[in-house]
Design a protein around this motif. Structure first.
Motif, PDB file in Angstrom:
ATOM      1  N   ARG A 105       0.939  -1.437  -0.211  1.00 42.86           N
ATOM      2  CA  ARG A 105       0.088  -0.025   0.075  1.00 42.86           C
ATOM      3  C   ARG A 105       0.749   1.281   0.029  1.00 42.86           C
ATOM      4  N   VAL A 106       0.585   2.196  -0.856  1.00 45.66           N
ATOM      5  CA  VAL A 106       1.517   3.347  -1.061  1.00 45.66           C
ATOM      6  C   VAL A 106       0.509   4.493  -0.747  1.00 45.66           C
ATOM      7  N   ALA A 107       0.831   5.420   0.205  1.00 41.00           N
ATOM      8  CA  ALA A 107       0.025   6.539   0.570  1.00 41.00           C
ATOM      9  C   ALA A 107       0.145   7.662  -0.483  1.00 41.00           C
ATOM     10  N   VAL A 108      -1.026   8.000  -0.734  1.00 42.55           N
ATOM     11  CA  VAL A 108      -1.207   9.262  -1.627  1.00 42.55           C
ATOM     12  C   VAL A 108      -0.503  10.483  -1.046  1.00 42.55           C
ATOM     13  N   ARG A 109       0.205  11.371  -1.738  1.00 43.19           N
ATOM     14  CA  ARG A 109       0.855  12.339  -1.191  1.00 43.19           C
ATOM     15  C   ARG A 109      -0.414  13.524  -0.812  1.00 43.19           C
ATOM     16  N   SER A 110      -1.556  13.609  -1.421  1.00 40.89           N
ATOM     17  CA  SER A 110      -2.455  14.454  -0.970  1.00 40.89           C
ATOM     18  C   SER A 110      -2.757  14.656   0.353  1.00 40.89           C
ATOM     19  N   THR A 111      -2.639  15.904   1.112  1.00 39.45           N
ATOM     20  CA  THR A 111      -2.919  15.925   2.481  1.00 39.45           C
ATOM     21  C   THR A 111      -4.414  15.666   2.702  1.00 39.45           C
ATOM     22  N   PRO A 112      -5.332  16.122   1.815  1.00 38.87           N
ATOM     23  CA  PRO A 112      -6.990  15.581   2.247  1.00 38.87           C
ATOM     24  C   PRO A 112      -6.972  14.172   2.074  1.00 38.87           C
ATOM     25  N   ASP A 113      -6.394  13.523   0.909  1.00 38.12           N
ATOM     26  CA  ASP A 113      -6.551  12.316   0.971  1.00 38.12           C
ATOM     27  C   ASP A 113      -6.123  11.496   2.143  1.00 38.12           C
ATOM     28  N   ARG A 114      -5.128  11.907   2.501  1.00 38.32           N
ATOM     29  CA  ARG A 114      -4.357  11.331   3.539  1.00 38.32           C
ATOM     30  C   ARG A 114      -5.248  11.520   5.080  1.00 38.32           C
ATOM     31  N   LEU A 115      -6.029  12.605   5.089  1.00 33.81           N
ATOM     32  CA  LEU A 115      -6.938  12.824   6.235  1.00 33.81           C
ATOM     33  C   LEU A 115      -8.111  11.948   6.102  1.00 33.81           C
ATOM     34  N   ALA A 116      -8.537  11.840   4.929  1.00 36.60           N
ATOM     35  CA  ALA A 116      -9.878  11.141   4.640  1.00 36.60           C
ATOM     36  C   ALA A 116      -9.402   9.679   5.031  1.00 36.60           C
ATOM     37  N   ALA A 117      -8.251   9.083   4.413  1.00 34.56           N
ATOM     38  CA  ALA A 117      -7.915   7.658   4.803  1.00 34.56           C
ATOM     39  C   ALA A 117      -7.758   7.383   6.186  1.00 34.56           C
ATOM     40  N   ALA A 118      -7.255   8.261   6.655  1.00 39.02           N
ATOM     41  CA  ALA A 118      -6.952   8.275   8.377  1.00 39.02           C
ATOM     42  C   ALA A 118      -8.336   8.238   9.213  1.00 39.02           C
ATOM     43  N   TRP A 119      -9.080   8.849   8.652  1.00 35.44           N
ATOM     44  CA  TRP A 119     -10.484   9.077   9.261  1.00 35.44           C
ATOM     45  C   TRP A 119     -11.430   7.940   8.952  1.00 35.44           C
ATOM     46  N   HIS A 120     -11.153   7.370   7.543  1.00 36.93           N
ATOM     47  CA  HIS A 120     -12.057   6.140   7.229  1.00 36.93           C
ATOM     48  C   HIS A 120     -11.573   4.854   7.949  1.00 36.93           C
ATOM     49  N   HIS A 121     -10.006   4.717   8.123  1.00 37.46           N
ATOM     50  CA  HIS A 121      -9.667   3.469   8.627  1.00 37.46           C
ATOM     51  C   HIS A 121      -9.206   3.541   9.980  1.00 37.46           C
ATOM     52  N   SER A 122      -9.427   4.522  10.591  1.00 36.76           N
ATOM     53  CA  SER A 122      -9.168   4.639  12.153  1.00 36.76           C
ATOM     54  C   SER A 122     -10.383   3.963  12.791  1.00 36.76           C
ATOM     55  N   PRO A 123     -10.102   3.340  13.896  1.00 37.33           N
ATOM     56  CA  PRO A 123     -11.371   2.792  14.727  1.00 37.33           C
ATOM     57  C   PRO A 123     -11.836   3.953  15.226  1.00 37.33           C
ATOM     58  N   SER A 124     -13.083   3.562  15.712  1.00 39.66           N
ATOM     59  CA  SER A 124     -14.103   4.544  16.225  1.00 39.66           C
ATOM     60  C   SER A 124     -13.587   5.138  17.424  1.00 39.66           C
ATOM     61  N   LEU A 125     -12.857   4.736  18.267  1.00 42.53           N
ATOM     62  CA  LEU A 125     -12.102   5.415  19.432  1.00 42.53           C
ATOM     63  C   LEU A 125     -11.231   6.510  19.232  1.00 42.53           C
ATOM     64  N   ALA A 126     -10.470   6.419  18.024  1.00 47.86           N
ATOM     65  CA  ALA A 126      -9.496   7.219  17.203  1.00 47.86           C
ATOM     66  C   ALA A 126     -10.345   8.501  16.848  1.00 47.86           C
ATOM     67  N   ARG A 127     -11.310   8.231  16.194  1.00 47.23           N
ATOM     68  CA  ARG A 127     -12.275   9.416  15.447  1.00 47.23           C
ATOM     69  C   ARG A 127     -12.803  10.028  16.709  1.00 47.23           C
ATOM     70  N   HIS A 128     -13.443   9.530  17.539  1.00 45.89           N
ATOM     71  CA  HIS A 128     -14.032  10.101  18.744  1.00 45.89           C
ATOM     72  C   HIS A 128     -12.938  10.901  19.579  1.00 45.89           C
TER      73      HIS A 128
END
Length: 220
Positions: free
Chosen positions: A28-51
């Motif tokens: 898996r290669v991270a896309v360099r776009s910061t918004p994409d990285r933020l979206a991916a982090a939000w999408h893949h993080s557990p609910s505890l991390a998002r909360h």
């Protein structure tokens, strides 16, 4: 060697499959776009991390209410806290902080000090940036933290020193961050932890502590 790259269904990620001498692997290669990285982090993080991130954003706004500073500095300080919380979420997933987000946060912190037209705030912001960033740079040279952590520490130092008008806030923030990271590593038995969340905690703790000390007259 042959390789194929396909956009995954998850935002902010690219899946690639490479073959070499009969060996097949997936990466898996991270896309360099910061918004994409933020979206991916939000999408893949557990609910505890998002909360936790949402709570950190709310706390960032609440912390500026008792600050004895201008409305401009208070607003930019709250914005920096939200940006640092977002960067910390990315760090928990990638163990790598987004440089562009940190650069923007630093511009917001320094810009708030400049717009306040307060010479002391500008001076403390610059000195806090150098002091906090320098402390983490020394740790980086011993391979204790990454350069991303050094950059985030510079933002933390600039923001806390400008918001409280106390240079003391910068080293307090770094000390609290180190304490939080060490405590988390001890409790979870992990030798390597993402330092971004600890730096946000140090930022928040420094604001709260220095504000309390100033209100109680402990800092003249």
């Amino acid at each position: 060697m042959s390789s194929s790259v396909n956009r995954s269904t998850s935002p902010g990620l690219v899946r690639c499959t490479s073959e070499r001498a009969g060996y097949r692997r997936r990466c898996r290669v991270a896309v360099r776009s910061t918004p994409d990285r933020l979206a991916a982090a939000w999408h893949h993080s557990p609910s505890l991390a998002r909360h936790s991130m949402m709570a950190a954003c709310a706390t960032s706004v609440a912390l500026v209410v008792p600050l004895r500073t201008t409305a401009v500095v208070a607003g930019t300080t709250a914005t920096v806290g939200v940006l640092l919380a977002a960067a910390a979420l990315v760090d928990t997933r990638e163990h790598r902080l987004p440089n562009r987000l940190l650069a923007f946060a630093l511009l917001v912190a320094l810009g708030g000090a400049l717009l306040s037209a307060d010479v002391a705030a500008v001076r403390n912001a610059l000195l806090g940036m150098v002091l906090a960033g320098g402390l983490l740079l020394l740790t980086h040279l011993s391979r204790g933290v990454g350069m991303g952590d050094v950059k985030m520490a510079a933002v933390v130092g600039a923001s806390t020193a400008a918001a409280t008008n106390r240079l003391l806030a910068a080293p307090i923030a770094i000390a609290m961050a180190a304490f939080a990271a060490a405590t988390y590593g001890f409790l979870t038995s992990r030798r390597r932890v993402a330092f971004g969340p600890a730096l946000w905690f140090g930022w928040a703790s420094a604001l709260a502590l220095v504000t309390a000390m100033t209100s109680n007259g402990w800092l003249s």
